[in-house]
Motif scaffolding. Structure first.
Motif, PDB file in Angstrom:
ATOM      1  N   ASP A 106       3.351  -4.305  13.803  1.00 34.14           N
ATOM      2  CA  ASP A 106       3.421  -2.764  13.198  1.00 34.14           C
ATOM      3  C   ASP A 106       4.914  -1.908  13.500  1.00 34.14           C
ATOM      4  OD1 ASP A 106      -0.073  -2.370  13.769  1.00 34.14           O
ATOM      5  OD2 ASP A 106       1.368  -2.752  11.707  1.00 34.14           O
TER       6      ASP A 106
ATOM      7  N   PRO B 171      -0.153 -11.624  14.013  1.00 32.45           N
ATOM      8  CA  PRO B 171      -0.472 -10.341  14.822  1.00 32.45           C
ATOM      9  C   PRO B 171      -1.293  -9.543  14.098  1.00 32.45           C
ATOM     10  CG  PRO B 171       1.843 -10.627  14.805  1.00 32.45           C
ATOM     11  CD  PRO B 171       1.179 -11.794  13.922  1.00 32.45           C
TER      12      PRO B 171
ATOM     13  N   GLN C 298     -13.626  -8.724   6.793  1.00 29.45           N
ATOM     14  CA  GLN C 298     -13.235  -8.303   7.873  1.00 29.45           C
ATOM     15  C   GLN C 298     -14.075  -6.960   8.207  1.00 29.45           C
ATOM     16  OE1 GLN C 298      -9.352  -7.747   9.117  1.00 29.45           O
ATOM     17  NE2 GLN C 298      -9.742  -7.162  11.172  1.00 29.45           N
TER      18      GLN C 298
ATOM     19  N   ALA D 192      -0.468  -8.039  10.305  1.00 28.98           N
ATOM     20  CA  ALA D 192       0.553  -8.769   9.731  1.00 28.98           C
ATOM     21  C   ALA D 192       0.315  -9.083   8.249  1.00 28.98           C
ATOM     22  CB  ALA D 192       0.484 -10.386  10.411  1.00 28.98           C
TER      23      ALA D 192
ATOM     24  N   TYR E 229       0.857  -1.125   0.099  1.00 27.65           N
ATOM     25  CA  TYR E 229       0.159   0.048  -0.015  1.00 27.65           C
ATOM     26  C   TYR E 229       0.778   1.219  -0.044  1.00 27.65           C
ATOM     27  CZ  TYR E 229      -3.308  -3.315   1.573  1.00 27.65           C
ATOM     28  OH  TYR E 229      -4.341  -4.397   1.570  1.00 27.65           O
TER      29      TYR E 229
HETATM   30  N1  LIG Z   1      -6.320   0.108   2.425  1.00 28.28           N
HETATM   31  C1  LIG Z   1      -5.168   0.147   3.153  1.00 28.28           C
HETATM   32  N2  LIG Z   1      -4.320   1.251   2.838  1.00 28.28           N
HETATM   33  C2  LIG Z   1      -3.205   1.467   3.231  1.00 28.28           C
HETATM   34  N3  LIG Z   1      -2.616   0.493   4.117  1.00 28.28           N
HETATM   35  C3  LIG Z   1      -3.320  -0.589   4.402  1.00 28.28           C
HETATM   36  C4  LIG Z   1      -4.429  -0.903   3.819  1.00 28.28           C
HETATM   37  N4  LIG Z   1      -5.171  -2.083   4.324  1.00 28.28           N
HETATM   38  C5  LIG Z   1      -4.206  -2.628   5.142  1.00 28.28           C
HETATM   39  N5  LIG Z   1      -2.994  -1.653   5.043  1.00 28.28           N
HETATM   40  C6  LIG Z   1      -1.635  -1.902   6.016  1.00 28.28           C
HETATM   41  O1  LIG Z   1      -1.265  -3.332   5.574  1.00 28.28           O
HETATM   42  C7  LIG Z   1      -0.828  -4.118   6.600  1.00 28.28           C
HETATM   43  C8  LIG Z   1      -1.634  -5.288   6.627  1.00 28.28           C
HETATM   44  O2  LIG Z   1      -2.834  -5.152   6.970  1.00 28.28           O
HETATM   45  P1  LIG Z   1      -3.784  -6.299   6.957  1.00 28.28           P
HETATM   46  O3  LIG Z   1      -5.300  -5.696   7.125  1.00 28.28           O
HETATM   47  O4  LIG Z   1      -3.567  -7.298   5.823  1.00 28.28           O
HETATM   48  O5  LIG Z   1      -3.490  -7.068   8.339  1.00 28.28           O
HETATM   49  P2  LIG Z   1      -4.061  -8.162   9.087  1.00 28.28           P
HETATM   50  O6  LIG Z   1      -3.171  -9.192   9.212  1.00 28.28           O
HETATM   51  O7  LIG Z   1      -5.417  -8.478   8.496  1.00 28.28           O
HETATM   52  O8  LIG Z   1      -4.492  -7.357  10.514  1.00 28.28           O
HETATM   53  P3  LIG Z   1      -5.552  -7.622  11.473  1.00 28.28           P
HETATM   54  O9  LIG Z   1      -5.395  -8.868  12.351  1.00 28.28           O
HETATM   55  O10 LIG Z   1      -5.755  -6.432  12.442  1.00 28.28           O
HETATM   56  O11 LIG Z   1      -7.079  -7.542  10.768  1.00 28.28           O
HETATM   57  C9  LIG Z   1      -1.052  -3.219   7.947  1.00 28.28           C
HETATM   58  O12 LIG Z   1       0.160  -2.636   8.190  1.00 28.28           O
HETATM   59  C10 LIG Z   1      -1.983  -2.157   7.423  1.00 28.28           C
HETATM   60  O13 LIG Z   1      -1.801  -0.807   8.115  1.00 28.28           O
END
Ligand SMILES: Nc1ncnc2c1ncn2[C@@H]1O[C@H](COP(=O)(O)OP(=O)(O)OP(=O)(O)O)[C@@H](O)[C@H]1O
Ligand SMILES: [Mg+2]
Lengths: 251, 345
Positions: B301, B37, B83, B40, B13
């Motif tokens: 993070d 976490p 989610q 992740a 991103y």
């Molecule tokens: N739409 C977006 N724009 C910018 N950054 C994003 C976006 N979605 C996710 N991120 C970033 O990408 C990384 C991975 O996010 P992701 O949502 O895949 O994590 P996750 O493992 O599902 O976390 P959680 O357990 O909190 O749901 C994070 O650092 C998040 O800040």
């Protein structure tokens, strides 16, 4: 094909119900034009239009088609884009996309809802006019129907475009309201256009509602089809649709 | 044949790398869990597979289809619970299910789903009036309304009460038993351990381990912790036992770190020395210990930790010291490519 229609049909049906459950849109589609036409009717009952191309025609007779245009503009500038932007903001568009809802089904349902609302709002106006102020039916039903469809086409496109690019529902509502007020005041629904200073007339000519109102008024009072205005609506609508399809953001 | 295959997936991103060279494969008819976490990259991986995001690099196949190129065809065959998503506030539960069923040709099970997911008495309630858990259940029901072959559930049980969570587990198992493949993301380790046939652990955009829950525990949190109370001050002989690694005392409480088969030896030795503690206890490490050991206690993070990782030290508890440290070492060593090797040839 049946499957395609089924998808649009189902979504349209739900969207229609959602629209009717939304007080704000109901106010703009039904209450506002109704109140205005009743108030105006109190002032201008039996008065003729004094200036402009419609001079000599009954004032109320010119207001009914103009307000039909305004109803369509209300749905297009306020109801539809706020709804779409809210969907994006909430994540509803994501949800739809994940279920394989094609974009054109969404667009199609928005168009269908706008059309249905326009028909309902227009019917309220016509019936009120007939009941309270002795206004009649259009002189050229086909001409009014064509202008009506093109106006819906144009404003659905503008609304979809707005909803496709504005970041959230609030900003969309703000921007939509500004556009709506400007069009309401300049496009000939609330006062004779020829009385405005030149620069305002130039602005008014740039507004789609100005063209929609003329396209609706001419055949209504019996001046025949206004081809040029119909073409303007068609062109503006097509451009806005193409833009909307290109720039739409799903999240 | 793998139902879902992801190889060398990368997604950023802006300049933030969210998924970094992730590979995984999911077999037909299994429940596949993705844990890790916050931040992740789990949701990003799932949404790339669902075709909601376009990967920067890598190859994804779902039932042999490319989510970007064959998106329409694929979406008929999969079900997604996202989610973050929502429905219009004024839509009714029944309307939502009917609408989504209408988007999927041939789906007509929505009445049954309403019952199964405990929403029958909410059928005429507006979405906006549902509680968090009820919304969540509705979203799961929506994901299942087209009778999907592959189901994606991103934190399905978040917000569910314990009873609803158990019910959800049962329903998910039933789904698998009918032949569907389930891919789920969860933060509940008991859920992952209980439900999943295979697990992948993500951290900072990478998949750092993949195995069955049992396999992960055996690999990353081996050994057990045995505790009992004793007035006896001299228990040094316990530490001499072959399967016992270390002993510690706090007051009367004695705690042993030992191999997983040490219980009999320890009990035997206690008996021989005439000790019969009434509170002899065994703590077997759970998936949670694996999770903490593998991902550290810090949020992903934060910038990557280079040395002196906090994984074991602070936690103190049962699976502490030894296994934690070993796992942390393993974690750095294990590359995604190795994991592919680990995973079924
Ligand atoms: N739409 C977006 N724009 C910018 N950054 C994003 C976006 N979605 C996710 N991120 C970033 O990408 C990384 C991975 O996010 P992701 O949502 O895949 O994590 P996750 O493992 O599902 O976390 P959680 O357990 O909190 O749901 C994070 O650092 C998040 O800040
Ligand atoms: Mg997530």
């Amino acid at each position: 094909m049946a499957e395609v229609l089924g998808k649009v049909g189902n979504l349209t049906w739900i969207e229609l119900k959602l629209f009717l459950r939304e007080p704000l849109s109901l106010a703009f589609v039904f209450a506002y034009p109704l109140i205005v036409i009743v108030v105006l009717g109190g002032f201008f009952r039996d008065a003729p239009v004094e200036v402009g191309p419609l001079a000599g025609f009954d004032m109320m007779e010119s207001y009914v088609p103009a307000y039909i245009g305004l109803v369509i503009a209300s749905v297009g500038l306020l109801g539809l884009p706020v709804h779409l932007a809210g969907y994006r903001e909430l994540g509803v568009l994501r949800r739809f996309r994940a279920s394989g809802l094609p974009p054109w089904a969404l667009f199609g349902s928005q168009g269908a809802v706008t059309l249905a609302m326009a028909v309902a709002g227009g019917a309220v106006l016509v019936v009120t006019g007939m009941a309270a102020f002795d206004t009649g039916l259009p002189q050229s039903v086909a001409g009014v129907a064509a202008a009506f469809m093109l106006t819906v086409f144009c404003f659905t496109a503008i609304g979809t475009l707005l909803g496709a690019v504005m970041p959230n529902a609030r900003s969309t509502l703000g921007f939509g309201l500004i556009l709506w007020f400007v069009m309401m005041m300049l496009s000939g629904t609330d006062g004779p256009l020829p009385a405005m200073p030149g620069w305002l007339q130039t602005v008014a000519e740039a507004l789609p509602l100005t063209h929609a109102v003329r396209a609706l008024q001419y055949p209504w009072v019996g001046l025949g089809w206004y081809w040029e205005e119909n073409l303007v609506l068609l062109g503006a609508g097509a451009v806005a649709w193409l833009l909307a399809a290109r720039v739409i953001r799903w999240e | 044949m793998f139902v879902v295959e992801v190889s060398e997936l990368c997604k950023s991103y802006g300049d933030r790398l969210a998924v970094d060279d992730a590979s995984l494969s999911v077999e037909r008819g299994e429940i596949f869990g993705l844990i890790g976490p916050n931040g992740a990259g789990k949701t990003t991986v799932i949404e790339c597979i669902e075709g909601l995001r376009v990967p920067d690099r890598g190859r994804i196949r779902v039932l042999g289809l490319d989510p970007v190129r064959d998106g329409r065809e694929m979406r008929r065959l999969i079900g997604c619970q996202l989610q973050d998503s929502a429905l219009p506030h004024r839509i009714k539960v029944r309307e939502a299910l009917k609408l989504f069923a209408s988007l999927a040709p041939g789906a007509s099970r929505w009445e049954e789903l309403l019952e199964q997911w405990g929403l029958a008495d909410k059928r005429d309630a507006a979405f906006g009036s549902l509680s968090g858990g009820q919304r969540q259940r509705l979203f799961v029901a929506l994901a299942l309304v087209n009778d999907p072959e592959v189901v994606f559930l991103d934190e399905m049980t978040t917000g569910l009460d314990p009873a609803a969570r158990r019910t959800a587990w049962d329903l998910i198992r039933r789904l698998r038993d009918r032949g569907a493949t389930v891919i789920l993301v969860t933060h509940f380790m008991d859920e992952a351990e209980e439900l999943c046939d295979w697990l992948a652990v993500m951290r900072q955009g990478r998949i750092i381990a993949a195995d069955s829950p049992r396999g992960l525990i055996d690999r990353f949190a081996p050994g057990i912790n045995i505790t009992f109370s004793s007035e006896n001050g001299d228990l040094g002989w316990l530490e001499q036992l072959e399967p016992v690694h270390s002993m510690s005392r706090r007051g009367r409480r004695v705690s042993l770190e030992a191999d997983s088969d040490a219980l009999v030896a320890v009990a035997g030795a206690l008996f021989e020395h005439g000790l019969h503690p009434a509170d002899l206890d065994v703590n077997r490490p759970s998936l949670e210990d694996v999770f903490l050991a593998l991902t550290g206690e810090r949020a992903a993070d934060e910038p990557a930790v280079s040395s002196g990782e906090g994984g074991s030290g602070g936690s103190g508890g049962q699976a502490g010291g030894g296994p934690g440290g070993a796992a942390a070492g393993h974690n750095r060593a294990e590359s995604p490519r190795m994991i592919k090797g680990v995973r079924r040839g």
